[in-house]
Design an enzyme around this catalytic site. Sequence first.
Site, PDB file in Angstrom:
ATOM      1  N   ARG A  50       0.845  -1.189   0.000  1.00 42.89           N
ATOM      2  CA  ARG A  50       0.000   0.000   0.000  1.00 42.89           C
ATOM      3  C   ARG A  50       0.885   1.245   0.000  1.00 42.89           C
ATOM      4  O   ARG A  50       1.910   1.282   0.692  1.00 42.89           O
ATOM      5  CB  ARG A  50      -0.900   0.046   1.244  1.00 42.89           C
ATOM      6  N   HIS A  97      -1.060  -0.342  -9.780  1.00 40.35           N
ATOM      7  CA  HIS A  97      -1.728  -1.215  -8.790  1.00 40.35           C
ATOM      8  C   HIS A  97      -2.314  -2.464  -9.479  1.00 40.35           C
ATOM      9  O   HIS A  97      -3.527  -2.658  -9.491  1.00 40.35           O
ATOM     10  CB  HIS A  97      -2.822  -0.453  -8.031  1.00 40.35           C
ATOM     11  N   GLU A 129      -4.428   7.114  -5.507  1.00 39.74           N
ATOM     12  CA  GLU A 129      -4.637   6.335  -6.743  1.00 39.74           C
ATOM     13  C   GLU A 129      -6.012   6.638  -7.299  1.00 39.74           C
ATOM     14  O   GLU A 129      -6.974   6.721  -6.528  1.00 39.74           O
ATOM     15  CB  GLU A 129      -4.528   4.834  -6.450  1.00 39.74           C
TER      16      GLU A 129
END
Length: 323
Positions: A240, A287, A269
């Site tokens: 993360r 991601h 994000e």
Amino acid sequence: MKPRLVLACLTTTAVIARAREAFDSIILPGPGDMTVAEVTEAARSHEAEAIVFTNTLPLTAAAIAGLPDSVRAGATISVGYDHIDVEAARSRGIVVTNTPGVLDDCTADHAMMLLLAAARRGLEYDRIMRRGWRYRIGQGDLLGVRVSGKRVGILGMGRIGQAFARRARGFDMTVLYHSRTRLPPEQELGALYFPDFRDMLPACDFLSIHAPGGAATERIIDARALSLLPGGAVLVNVARGSLIDEDALFEALQSKKLFAAGLDVFRSEPDYDLRFAALDNVVLSPHVGSASRETRDAMGFRALDNVAAVLAGGAALDPLWRD
Ligand code: 8YV
């Protein structure tokens, strides 16, 4: 009658097909994942009993309070659940599940890809080729950092950390690790445990982050932590973005204190900090650690299986808590 489900995130064709078959599904039509307001509205108007979502849906206490009473189960298609207020869901009586186990290998593969590409300058080489190459590269030019035989520190030795450790051993790397709890010796496979992660950092030629997000790990990689790494270290993050102080990381990369970084996750994000895109010594991905066909299908199926079990009155397969 089939149970009613809000499928709040874009997912694979196979998962959508399975959801359509097993549920009276509400498949999102738009180009993006549903917002909290859209999920709330869809759950209310269809009296949905379950929602399936991913980490793009911040299920805060307020969001949970806004859900209709019909909702009894929530399944996130992710192993991480730092986007969910677990206490709020629990006190509301909504069973919440995640998808541990099925994404370990692909996420660890992705971390290793970023590590190799960052250390061995994979993207810079690719760029040279696409521009046509056609010049002599000297023996001393464009050198990367050797990977095999080096020391890698793993922050967070859960399932994904352990899958990454297996890959690192394949590269003859010495594995060091820090986790909240030490693994039983038979699972350590020779990895060296550090009760305080700061003590591990000076010995890390590479640092790979696999710990969960949340308050306990917020900005754990700050300027001080980065300063403890040896000069020329390589950092990889597939966990993360919240674990990293991005200003400090940018500074360490720009000043070449770090040789390079491979980053799959960011504090914000999808609108990540574009300063990183201007650096040659960063490999970036959006991601996608778990983004293989097989794994995304498995994650979605697991979420649907969790919801089906709860709505059938049984126990969830992957509950976030056990009463
Ligand atoms: C995402 C992840 O869920 O599992 C996690 O915690 O971060 C990822 O697998 C995936 O990108 C879907 O959005």
